[in-house]
Design a protein around this motif. Structure first.
Motif, PDB file in Angstrom:
ATOM      1  N   ILE A 333       0.838  -1.199   0.000  1.00  0.00           N
ATOM      2  CA  ILE A 333       0.000   0.000   0.000  1.00  0.00           C
ATOM      3  C   ILE A 333       0.874   1.251   0.000  1.00  0.00           C
ATOM      4  CG2 ILE A 333      -1.664   1.333   1.356  1.00  0.00           C
ATOM      5  CD1 ILE A 333      -2.872  -1.027  -0.107  1.00  0.00           C
ATOM      6  N   LEU A 334       1.961   1.236   0.770  1.00  0.00           N
ATOM      7  CA  LEU A 334       2.871   2.378   0.783  1.00  0.00           C
ATOM      8  C   LEU A 334       3.474   2.607  -0.600  1.00  0.00           C
ATOM      9  CD1 LEU A 334       4.355   4.561   2.390  1.00  0.00           C
ATOM     10  CD2 LEU A 334       6.078   2.844   2.977  1.00  0.00           C
ATOM     11  N   THR A 335       3.855   1.517  -1.262  1.00  0.00           N
ATOM     12  CA  THR A 335       4.435   1.635  -2.603  1.00  0.00           C
ATOM     13  C   THR A 335       3.435   2.225  -3.578  1.00  0.00           C
ATOM     14  OG1 THR A 335       5.850  -0.281  -2.174  1.00  0.00           O
ATOM     15  CG2 THR A 335       5.520   0.348  -4.469  1.00  0.00           C
ATOM     16  N   GLU A 336       2.209   1.699  -3.546  1.00  0.00           N
ATOM     17  CA  GLU A 336       1.186   2.214  -4.465  1.00  0.00           C
ATOM     18  C   GLU A 336       0.813   3.654  -4.131  1.00  0.00           C
ATOM     19  OE1 GLU A 336      -1.144   1.908  -7.836  1.00  0.00           O
ATOM     20  OE2 GLU A 336       0.408   0.583  -7.032  1.00  0.00           O
ATOM     21  N   THR A 337       0.837   4.015  -2.852  1.00  0.00           N
ATOM     22  CA  THR A 337       0.554   5.405  -2.466  1.00  0.00           C
ATOM     23  C   THR A 337       1.625   6.341  -3.012  1.00  0.00           C
ATOM     24  OG1 THR A 337      -0.508   4.619  -0.436  1.00  0.00           O
ATOM     25  CG2 THR A 337       0.115   6.939  -0.526  1.00  0.00           C
ATOM     26  N   ILE A 338       2.891   5.914  -2.955  1.00  0.00           N
ATOM     27  CA  ILE A 338       3.979   6.735  -3.505  1.00  0.00           C
ATOM     28  C   ILE A 338       3.778   6.937  -5.006  1.00  0.00           C
ATOM     29  CG2 ILE A 338       6.454   6.815  -3.943  1.00  0.00           C
ATOM     30  CD1 ILE A 338       6.850   5.318  -1.297  1.00  0.00           C
ATOM     31  N   VAL A 377      18.164   5.110  -1.656  1.00  0.00           N
ATOM     32  CA  VAL A 377      19.587   4.760  -1.693  1.00  0.00           C
ATOM     33  C   VAL A 377      19.940   3.701  -0.650  1.00  0.00           C
ATOM     34  CG1 VAL A 377      20.219   7.010  -2.606  1.00  0.00           C
ATOM     35  CG2 VAL A 377      20.166   6.664  -0.131  1.00  0.00           C
ATOM     36  N   ASN A 378      18.916   3.189   0.025  1.00  0.00           N
ATOM     37  CA  ASN A 378      19.149   2.133   1.026  1.00  0.00           C
ATOM     38  C   ASN A 378      18.929   0.787   0.357  1.00  0.00           C
ATOM     39  OD1 ASN A 378      19.304   0.449   3.222  1.00  0.00           O
ATOM     40  ND2 ASN A 378      17.827   1.576   4.471  1.00  0.00           N
ATOM     41  N   GLU A 379      19.991  -0.008   0.224  1.00  0.00           N
ATOM     42  CA  GLU A 379      19.890  -1.273  -0.497  1.00  0.00           C
ATOM     43  C   GLU A 379      19.066  -2.319   0.250  1.00  0.00           C
ATOM     44  OE1 GLU A 379      23.654  -3.387  -0.693  1.00  0.00           O
ATOM     45  OE2 GLU A 379      24.504  -1.893   0.671  1.00  0.00           O
ATOM     46  N   ARG A 380      18.724  -2.084   1.502  1.00  0.00           N
ATOM     47  CA  ARG A 380      17.930  -3.054   2.255  1.00  0.00           C
ATOM     48  C   ARG A 380      16.428  -2.869   2.037  1.00  0.00           C
ATOM     49  NH1 ARG A 380      20.570  -2.099   8.079  1.00  0.00           N
ATOM     50  NH2 ARG A 380      20.441   0.024   7.267  1.00  0.00           N
ATOM     51  N   GLN A 381      16.047  -1.792   1.409  1.00  0.00           N
ATOM     52  CA  GLN A 381      14.627  -1.565   1.140  1.00  0.00           C
ATOM     53  C   GLN A 381      14.165  -2.429  -0.044  1.00  0.00           C
ATOM     54  OE1 GLN A 381      12.490   0.118   2.882  1.00  0.00           O
ATOM     55  NE2 GLN A 381      13.947   1.044   4.327  1.00  0.00           N
ATOM     56  N   ARG A 386      11.859   1.134  -3.840  1.00  0.00           N
ATOM     57  CA  ARG A 386      12.905   2.030  -4.339  1.00  0.00           C
ATOM     58  C   ARG A 386      12.545   2.574  -5.724  1.00  0.00           C
ATOM     59  NH1 ARG A 386      18.554  -1.057  -3.383  1.00  0.00           N
ATOM     60  NH2 ARG A 386      19.383   1.045  -3.766  1.00  0.00           N
ATOM     61  N   CYS A 387      11.954   1.724  -6.557  1.00  0.00           N
ATOM     62  CA  CYS A 387      11.503   2.185  -7.881  1.00  0.00           C
ATOM     63  C   CYS A 387      10.408   3.241  -7.734  1.00  0.00           C
ATOM     64  CB  CYS A 387      10.988   1.009  -8.700  1.00  0.00           C
ATOM     65  SG  CYS A 387      12.262  -0.151  -9.225  1.00  0.00           S
ATOM     66  N   ALA A 388       9.489   3.030  -6.768  1.00  0.00           N
ATOM     67  CA  ALA A 388       8.410   3.993  -6.557  1.00  0.00           C
ATOM     68  C   ALA A 388       8.956   5.335  -6.090  1.00  0.00           C
ATOM     69  CB  ALA A 388       7.411   3.440  -5.545  1.00  0.00           C
ATOM     70  N   VAL A 389       9.943   5.322  -5.201  1.00  0.00           N
ATOM     71  CA  VAL A 389      10.533   6.575  -4.723  1.00  0.00           C
ATOM     72  C   VAL A 389      11.233   7.306  -5.867  1.00  0.00           C
ATOM     73  CG1 VAL A 389      12.259   7.564  -3.184  1.00  0.00           C
ATOM     74  CG2 VAL A 389      10.768   5.732  -2.362  1.00  0.00           C
ATOM     75  N   LEU A 437      22.714  -0.554  -7.870  1.00  0.00           N
ATOM     76  CA  LEU A 437      21.354  -0.043  -8.042  1.00  0.00           C
ATOM     77  C   LEU A 437      21.225   1.360  -7.457  1.00  0.00           C
ATOM     78  CD1 LEU A 437      18.498  -0.571  -9.016  1.00  0.00           C
ATOM     79  CD2 LEU A 437      17.994  -1.627  -6.811  1.00  0.00           C
ATOM     80  N   SER A 438      21.874   1.608  -6.312  1.00  0.00           N
ATOM     81  CA  SER A 438      21.871   2.960  -5.749  1.00  0.00           C
ATOM     82  C   SER A 438      22.597   3.923  -6.673  1.00  0.00           C
ATOM     83  CB  SER A 438      22.543   2.958  -4.364  1.00  0.00           C
ATOM     84  OG  SER A 438      21.819   2.150  -3.449  1.00  0.00           O
TER      85      SER A 438
END
Length: 950
Positions: A333-338, A377-381, A386-389, A437-438
């Motif tokens: 939901i957070l990803t889709e909200t972003i 830029v946090n590889e643990r996310q 990360r794509c959404a951000v 990726l970062s």
């Protein structure tokens, strides 16, 4: 089964009938039975066999079942059995997932069988129309099976069934009535039916929307509890998505109907967001998708902008940002909200400014952009987060020069705050981290901060980075090239090359800084000329693109790296054909095509994250130009520059002509406005004149009517009224004549003054001795004589006007004395005949005088113009004394014109005098008037005596 044997009859012992035989007998019973009960029993038996013997029932009984639907409309129970049987043979209820390949094949065969039966059923379009008619039946046992059967038909053969329903009268409207059914089972299955009906058919989607579907669906969502609701809310949201996705008409209808404002309560979340049910997650996910459909980048820019504005005004964007910063929200939901917030702010200045002001609930508060970049830029996310951000950051900077400047400013030395983390610091940290990726995300994000912004490209050249203790700082541009030359991963190289290409494109200063480092060009040529693997070919293509940009945007400020020298270097080290081939490899890459489709980065795995959507546009724009620039010779470049200069000259000429045409157009428009104004004034004057004429005619008609109505007995009273009317009317006309004569007197005085000035001017010219010779002296003398003659004429005209005024005053006094004299009644009686004749004559003569006065006014305007011309001529004579003879001749000509005009005026005054005499204003003495009255009294007495004798 015993029931079936009772229906079809028992067979002899030992002869068990097959299923096909039983079905055939039941079909015969349906076709031949005359009793309704027999047919009903047979149809019920077919229903019980339809699942096990689907093929046989569908083959042998379909036509009989359709006939039952046509003939037994009154028996709802039989109709329900027939509809259930048709549903069983068209759709298999077994929805269990297959465990192996055999069950997979069996399921496929069943689907094919359902498609065959559906095709057979819709061969007759009347069958669908019949089914739509049956849905009007309120009985539950008919309506519910009918809904399920039509849904199964749409699932099996969607497009043909949609076409039949579309042309059926009131077909869609009948189906919309299902949403108003009070029975939830029918309403819910109606939602599933409308979902299938609206798939991929724009025409049906529009009809459903205009049947008040939005209002009804939003009501159902609210009744079911919005995001906390069950599967019914999900079905409503899926139907809304069908109606709005890729349908601009419905989207506009949804916005104009103020339905966007009704979506805000869906996204109200509490402080405790733990323990969300799977259904709530699904519902909220669909609600966010619905918002994204309204502001999707594929929509028209105008429609998207209006929806974005509405979402900001109703605080929907603010509510989404609240979810964005809330704690405990599920990751998907957070990803889709972003992603939703990204598209709501994309390209909208107001929304972007609001998003820049949002702070996360932390201590101390941090901007939401900084918090999101920390996740990127946090590889643990998670990868999708990360794509959404990244997408959110791209949308924030899309067509936002103010936001781009704020991001770049956080990297400049004068604005860096050591006590807080800024967006620029996070991007630099991600750009040079160990995570590829970062590196890629940070490079693409920084490239968007420079997109189509020459100022920020130049500002970013000032950024200096500290590498290690004891070493001088290096520029950000140089550090990027250093990392490229150190042999990084492909993903990192691609990201840095995209950043460099975006940075130096259309920026000659950045190109000069890049070429100033002596190691950059040899590195690029070495990369391009090497024979590397498949993955490295993309890096070679991007290096070729970067080197081509250095050629195309080169201002030749560096002597060692001019355009011509770089092209010679390519021809020697790489070869022009090889260079063009390497460059063309970029657009042939599979991931390039995927990235070019839509702005949102959608990648299945991090390894596929190589191209950015905006960068694909840049490649498409530059590839052809760079190819021409590399293959073109120096002579061709010179010719092209000459052609450009010529075109620029032509453009400047065309621009001048355009400006001239614009000025002429404005003048023409002004003249048209003046003409329109004068025309309207003329029309008003004409209307006024017409009204005055009509009023005069009305007065005449009223007078004639009164004259006819008054009989002989009331002759005296009528004569008094008429005499009073005449006495009331005459002073008005006389006052008008007085005003006109006074105006003429003022005009004559003005003309006399002007002629006096001319006389003094000629005298002064003569005194100055400007004319030379006897001819000039005689001409001046003649002019003086003409001026004297004009003066005399004006004096005589003035005297005549004075005489006319005195006569007018005498006439007025005579009229008053006549009305006040004793025995006025007899006087009025004697003067009735005279007044009647004079009234008509005065009216006609008054109109003529008005016309002549108008002519005199026009003559006055002409004379004023002539005087103005004479004044200007006199000024020229004073300035240019050498041309005295010519000026004297012009003055003589003007004096002749004035003489002619004065003669014309004299004639008009004489005519006015004569008209006044005709009106009776020239009264010599009172005796003549008394004798005339006495004569009229004697005539009246003689007429009375004659009447008495008779």
């Amino acid at each position: 089964m015993n029931y079936i044997w009772e229906v079809v009859g028992r067979h002899p012992t030992g002869q068990q009938p097959t299923g096909a035989e039983t079905i055939q007998k039941l079909c015969d019973r349906v076709a031949s039975s005359t009793l309704l009960e027999d047919r009903r029993d047979a149809v019920r038996a077919l229903k019980s066999l339809s699942k096990k013997y689907r093929m046989e029932v569908g083959t042998m009984a379909m036509d009989h079942l359709v006939r039952i639907l046509q003939t037994d409309r009154a028996d709802t129970e039989t109709l329900g059995y027939a509809l259930d049987t048709l549903y069983n043979i068209i759709c298999s209820d077994e929805e269990e997932e297959p465990d192996d390949s055999e069950e997979e094949n069996q399921q496929k065969q069943e689907d094919d069988l359902g498609a065959q039966f559906t095709e057979k059923f819709i061969q007759e379009p009347d069958n669908i129309t019949l089914l739509l008619t049956l849905l009007e039946e309120f009985d539950f046992h008919v309506r519910w099976p009918g809904v399920k059967l039509l849904t199964a038909l749409l699932k099996s053969q969607c497009a043909p069934v949609q076409g039949i329903i579309l042309v059926s009268p009131m077909g869609v409207s009948r189906l919309m009535d299902l949403l108003a059914d009070s029975r939830e089972v029918i309403r819910n299955d109606g939602l599933l039916l409308l979902q299938q009906l609206t798939k991929g058919n724009t025409a049906i989607q529009k009809i459903v929307a205009f049947e008040n579907a939005f209002e009804r669906l939003l009501e159902i969502i609210t009744e079911e509890g919005s995001s906390d609701g069950g599967i019914v809310v999900e079905d409503c949201l899926l139907l809304l998505l069908n109606l709005l996705k890729n349908n601009s008409s419905n989207q506009n209808f949804f916005k104009e109907g103020s339905y966007i404002q009704k979506m805000k309560p869906w996204f109200e979340v509490g402080d405790d967001n733990s323990g969300w049910s799977a259904q709530k997650v699904t519902n909220l996910h669909l609600m966010l998708q619905l918002v994204r459909v309204m502001v999707s980048p594929v929509n028209s820019p105008g429609a998207t902008a209006s929806c974005q504005k509405a979402m900001f005004q109703c605080d929907l964007l603010q509510q989404l940002c609240t979810i964005l910063m809330a704690t405990g929200v599920p990751a998907d939901i957070l990803t889709e909200t972003i992603n939703t917030v990204s598209e709501v702010i994309r390209g909208s200045e107001v929304n972007q400014d609001y998003f820049a002001s949002v702070n996360a609930p932390s201590n101390p508060p941090r901007p939401a952009i900084v918090v999101l970049l920390m996740s990127m830029v946090n590889e643990r996310q998670p990868f999708v987060l990360r794509c959404a951000v990244l997408y959110c950051f791209q949308c924030f900077l899309y067509k936002n020069h103010k936001g781009q400047g704020e991001i770049v400013a956080t990297l400049l030395p004068s604005t860096i705050d050591a006590n807080s983390i800024s967006a620029g610091q996070l991007l630099c940290g991600g750009l040079f981290s160990a995570d590829s990726l970062s590196n890629w995300c940070a490079a693409v994000a920084l490239a968007h901060a420079l997109q189509d912004n020459l100022t920020q490209k130049e500002q970013l050249l000032r950024v200096q980075l500290a590498t290690s203790l004891g070493k001088p700082p290096v520029s950000l541009l140089q550090q990027c090239t250093n990392i490229l030359s150190q042999g990084s991963r492909v993903q990192t190289k691609v990201g840095l090359l995209m950043l460099l290409c975006t940075w130096i494109s259309n920026c000659p200063i950045a190109v000069m800084h890049f070429l100033h480092n002596q190691d950059n060009v040899p590195f690029l040529t070495g990369q391009i000329s090497e024979n590397l693997g498949e993955d490295e070919r993309l890096v070679q293509g991007l290096c070729a693109l970067l080197l081509g940009i250095c050629i195309y945007y080169n201002d030749n400020s560096l002597e060692n790296y001019t355009k011509e020298k770089l092209k010679q270097l390519i021809e020697k080290r790489i070869g022009k054909e090889n260079f063009v081939e390497k460059l063309a490899f970029i657009t042939k890459h599979e991931l390039y095509s995927r990235a070019a489709q839509k702005p949102q980065p959608a990648f299945s795995t991090p390894e596929h994250m190589l191209f950015d959507h905006e960068f694909t546009k840049l490649v498409k724009e530059l590839e052809g130009m760079i190819t021409k620039a590399v293959l073109r010779s120096s002579e061709e470049e010179k010719k092209e520059e000459e052609v450009k200069k010529t075109l620029e000259q032509h453009d400047s000429i065309v621009t001048q002509y355009k400006e001239l045409i614009r000025e002429q157009d404005s003048q023409i428009n002004e003249l048209k406005e003046q003409v329109a104004l004068l025309t309207s004034q003329n029309e008003k004057l004409q209307n006024t004149t017409t009204q005055q004429f009509s009023q005069i005619q009305q007065h005449k008609d009223q007078y004639n009517i009164l004259k006819l109505k008054l009989g002989k007995d009331n002759q005296q009273t009528g004569n008094q009224a008429e005499a009073a009317h005449v006495n009331g009317l005459q002073p008005e006309e006389l006052s008008q004549l007085r005003e006109q004569l006074e105006e003429l007197q003022r005009q004559n005085q003005l003309l006399q003054t002007q002629l006096t000035e001319k006389d003094s001017l000629i005298t002064s010219l003569k005194a100055e001795g400007v004319p030379s010779g006897e001819r000039a002296t005689s001409e001046v003398t003649e002019l003086q004589k003409e001026v004297e003659l004009l003066k005399a004429q004006l004096q005589s005209q003035t005297a005549e006007i004075t005489q006319l005024q005195s006569e007018r005053q005498e006439l007025l006094r005579g009229s008053e004395s006549t009305a006040a004299a004793p025995g006025g009644d007899s006087v009025y009686t004697e003067k009735t005949a005279e007044l009647e004749s004079r009234l008509s004559a005065q009216t006609a003569e008054t109109q003529k005088l008005k016309g002549e006065v108008k002519t005199l006014l026009e003559s006055k305007e002409l004379m004023e113009k002539e005087l103005a011309s004479a004044t200007s001529t006199t000024a020229i004579m004073q300035a240019e004394k050498s041309k005295l003879q010519q000026e004297v001749q012009e003055s003589k000509k003007e004096q002749d014109d004035l003489l002619m005009l004065l003669a014309d005026q004299d004639q008009k005054i004489l005519s006015l005098k004569q008209r006044l005499k005709d009106l009776g204003e020239t009264i010599e003495d009172e005796d003549d008037l008394d004798s005339r009255d006495q004569f009229d009294d004697d005539d009246d007495d003689e007429e009375d005596d004659e009447e008495c004798d008779e």
